[in-house]
Design an enzyme around this catalytic site. Structure first.
Site, PDB file in Angstrom:
ATOM      1  N   HIS A 180       4.633   5.087   1.956  1.00 33.37           N
ATOM      2  CA  HIS A 180       3.420   4.356   2.315  1.00 33.37           C
ATOM      3  C   HIS A 180       2.226   5.310   2.371  1.00 33.37           C
ATOM      4  O   HIS A 180       2.334   6.453   2.809  1.00 33.37           O
ATOM      5  CB  HIS A 180       3.592   3.675   3.674  1.00 33.37           C
ATOM      6  CG  HIS A 180       2.646   2.543   3.891  1.00 33.37           C
ATOM      7  ND1 HIS A 180       1.342   2.743   4.295  1.00 33.37           N
ATOM      8  CD2 HIS A 180       2.795   1.199   3.737  1.00 33.37           C
ATOM      9  CE1 HIS A 180       0.736   1.569   4.391  1.00 33.37           C
ATOM     10  NE2 HIS A 180       1.600   0.615   4.060  1.00 33.37           N
ATOM     11  N   HIS A 181       1.084   4.805   1.913  1.00 31.62           N
ATOM     12  CA  HIS A 181      -0.122   5.630   1.844  1.00 31.62           C
ATOM     13  C   HIS A 181      -0.635   6.023   3.233  1.00 31.62           C
ATOM     14  O   HIS A 181      -1.451   6.937   3.362  1.00 31.62           O
ATOM     15  CB  HIS A 181      -1.217   4.876   1.085  1.00 31.62           C
ATOM     16  CG  HIS A 181      -2.098   5.777   0.267  1.00 31.62           C
ATOM     17  ND1 HIS A 181      -2.428   7.052   0.649  1.00 31.62           N
ATOM     18  CD2 HIS A 181      -2.727   5.570  -0.914  1.00 31.62           C
ATOM     19  CE1 HIS A 181      -3.219   7.595  -0.252  1.00 31.62           C
ATOM     20  NE2 HIS A 181      -3.416   6.727  -1.219  1.00 31.62           N
ATOM     21  N   SER A 182      -0.174   5.346   4.283  1.00 33.41           N
ATOM     22  CA  SER A 182      -0.567   5.745   5.639  1.00 33.41           C
ATOM     23  C   SER A 182       0.125   7.024   6.065  1.00 33.41           C
ATOM     24  O   SER A 182      -0.344   7.723   6.961  1.00 33.41           O
ATOM     25  CB  SER A 182      -0.230   4.623   6.633  1.00 33.41           C
ATOM     26  OG  SER A 182       1.155   4.339   6.613  1.00 33.41           O
ATOM     27  N   MET A 230       0.829  -1.208   0.000  1.00 30.99           N
ATOM     28  CA  MET A 230       0.000   0.000   0.000  1.00 30.99           C
ATOM     29  C   MET A 230       0.869   1.266   0.000  1.00 30.99           C
ATOM     30  O   MET A 230       0.723   2.143   0.851  1.00 30.99           O
ATOM     31  CB  MET A 230      -0.936  -0.020   1.215  1.00 30.99           C
ATOM     32  CG  MET A 230      -1.911  -1.181   1.230  1.00 30.99           C
ATOM     33  SD  MET A 230      -3.012  -1.251  -0.193  1.00 30.99           S
ATOM     34  CE  MET A 230      -4.120   0.094   0.195  1.00 30.99           C
ATOM     35  N   ARG A 276      -1.449  13.553   7.124  1.00 31.24           N
ATOM     36  CA  ARG A 276      -2.895  13.530   6.955  1.00 31.24           C
ATOM     37  C   ARG A 276      -3.574  14.283   8.098  1.00 31.24           C
ATOM     38  O   ARG A 276      -3.272  14.086   9.258  1.00 31.24           O
ATOM     39  CB  ARG A 276      -3.370  12.066   6.949  1.00 31.24           C
ATOM     40  CG  ARG A 276      -4.702  11.869   6.324  1.00 31.24           C
ATOM     41  CD  ARG A 276      -5.030  10.397   6.381  1.00 31.24           C
ATOM     42  NE  ARG A 276      -3.989   9.603   5.764  1.00 31.24           N
ATOM     43  CZ  ARG A 276      -3.917   9.413   4.454  1.00 31.24           C
ATOM     44  NH1 ARG A 276      -4.791   9.945   3.666  1.00 31.24           N
ATOM     45  NH2 ARG A 276      -2.967   8.669   3.951  1.00 31.24           N
TER      46      ARG A 276
END
Length: 468
Positions: A139-141, A22, A180
């Site tokens: 990583h998308h996190s 991911m 985020r």
């Protein structure tokens, strides 16, 4: 230092497995500065490796234990080793773009280890024309695709003479901010979490939600373009995938696409979707795997609500999804383009009648089957809500440099998932549109053939529109 991981980031970490790394990635191509010697690749690598202080974003790794009550949290890596993250590679002879794409495919296939911060950068030399490449993955996190692209762009400059540009992970960039955080905008991947999270606090929006849902579902039942699709056919793209990736990339001049749009009264984004629809049609015909019903693409759409109350594919302060039929059942390229243009206009007008919160909620509902099917291992059992993802991200309009090295190519690598084996992402840069095609190596055989099909579709549309 311990900090919580937001629900979206936690979801990306928990969804990851051997078949579904991911992380998002990017591939940039650079021409050496004038007067650079044979060791320039090594010098570029060392300048990216030898930084005095790492930005906090690039020191975080995921952790959970009894002390965190089993919850995933970010902790600072106390044994951080830059050599695990900055790599120096060389291509085998003959050093063509083919070898570069093969290496990028392999690098994009491997998972990032949770024991270290979730990012890597690879300086790649050995191209026979002397150019140097940089492949990065995050990583998308940690960041979404758009934030990752902005991190790279934050260390570029239109000034070819500037020589003090740090890499993205250098603390001097002060670019630990794209972590985020709740906002009115964001990437399409954040839509479900944002919508479900904001649903808890909806007040005045709640009254309009049932009407928006009924309107959306009615359009879907009628097989009209909306945020929800009920008519996507099963294709070879919509099955379980492996962890092995194939990446293909190529540029097309934006002026060629704009000329087609001007001649047909359509947008560049319509032309991009028509290119993809025609290319996928040719590709599936070669494999004798083209379904009778048209394929459906999930297309991110931004809403500039505060400015004009109109939806726009150029981004904005809210992000929604339009499920667009790609006209793969139509043989004529002009018919396909006009059909896609009408569908996108209809979909954007539908979004423009909703509030931003309603857009996110409808888009989340539309994506739910794609998200839940892989988690519940039901792909192949439930009907896919769409067949592939096609997104178009605006990038720098001016030529960019990194310490005198001219960037001559910029291509995105994205995330295929179980039940969605192909992702097409485009980035505009310096007069060109760079297509990045990321797919499962086994599920999407001979992925690189799609590039020639895309080129054939541009020529076919030019001829049909009278601009060839």
């Amino acid at each position: 230092m311990v900090s919580p991981i937001d629900p979206t980031g936690t979801g990306f970490l928990l969804a990851e497995n051997r078949s579904m790394p991911m992380h998002v990635g990017g591939l940039q191509l650079f021409e050496k500065p004038e007067g650079a010697g044979r060791n320039y690749g090594r010098e570029m690598y060392e300048s990216m490796r030898d930084v005095d202080e790492i930005a906090p974003l690039f020191l975080k790794r995921p952790h959970r234990s009894l002390g965190t009550a089993g919850q995933l949290v970010w902790v600072e890596d106390e044994q951080f080793d830059i050599d695990h993250h900055i790599r120096h590679s060389a291509l085998p002879k003959p050093g063509r773009i083919r070898e570069l794409l093969d290496l990028s495919s392999r690098l994009h296939s491997t998972r990032l280890a949770w024991e270290r911060p979730l990012w890597e950068a690879h300086v790649i030399e050995g191209l026979r024309d002397g150019r140097v490449a940089l492949y990065t993955k995050v990583h998308h996190s940690l960041v979404d695709g758009i934030s990752a692209m902005r991190l790279v762009q934050s260390t570029l400059t239109p000034d070819p003479d500037l020589r003090d540009m740090p890499p993205p992970w250098d603390a001097r960039t002060r670019r630990d901010r794209p972590e985020r955080a709740p906002s009115s905008g964001g990437s399409l991947a954040d839509l479900p979490a944002q919508a479900y999270r904001s649903a808890l606090g909806i007040t005045a929006e709640a009254a309009g939600m049932p009407g928006a849902l009924i309107k959306t579902l009615t359009k879907s039942v009628r097989n009209e373009t909306s945020s929800v699709s009920l008519f996507a056919p099963r294709t070879i793209f919509n099955q379980s995938i492996t962890g092995s990736r194939r990446f293909a990339a190529q540029d097309w001049p934006i002026e060629r696409l704009r000329a087609i749009g001007t001649a047909t009264d359509t947008t560049i984004n319509d032309v991009v979707l028509a290119m993809c629809g025609g290319a996928v049609r040719r590709y599936l015909l070669e494999l004798d795997a083209l379904p009778d019903a048209p394929l459906v693409a999930m297309v991110p759409v931004g809403l500039k609500a505060k400015e004009s109350h109109l939806a726009s594919t150029e981004g904005g302060n809210a992000v929604g999804a339009v499920m667009c039929r790609l006209g793969t059942d139509l043989d004529d390229p002009l018919d396909r383009l006009l059909s896609i243009s009408a569908a996108m206009t209809d979909g954007k007008e539908a979004l423009a009648s909703m509030t931003p919160a309603q857009i996110m909620a409808m888009s989340a509902i539309g994506q739910a089957p794609a998200i839940l099917a892989p988690i519940l291992r039901m792909q192949g059992i439930v009907r896919p809500p769409y067949n592939l993802i096609i997104s178009n991200v605006p990038g720098p309009r001016e030529t960019q440099y990194w310490n005198g090295a001219k960037m001559v190519g910029h291509y995105p690598l994205s995330i295929p998932i179980n039940g969605m084996a192909l992702n097409i992402t485009c980035i505009s840069y310096d007069g060109n549109l760079g297509f990045g095609l990321t797919g499962c190596r086994r599920t999407v055989p001979h992925l690189q053939r799609l590039l020639s099909h895309l080129d054939s579709e541009v020529s076919a549309m030019e001829k049909a529109a009278g601009v060839a």
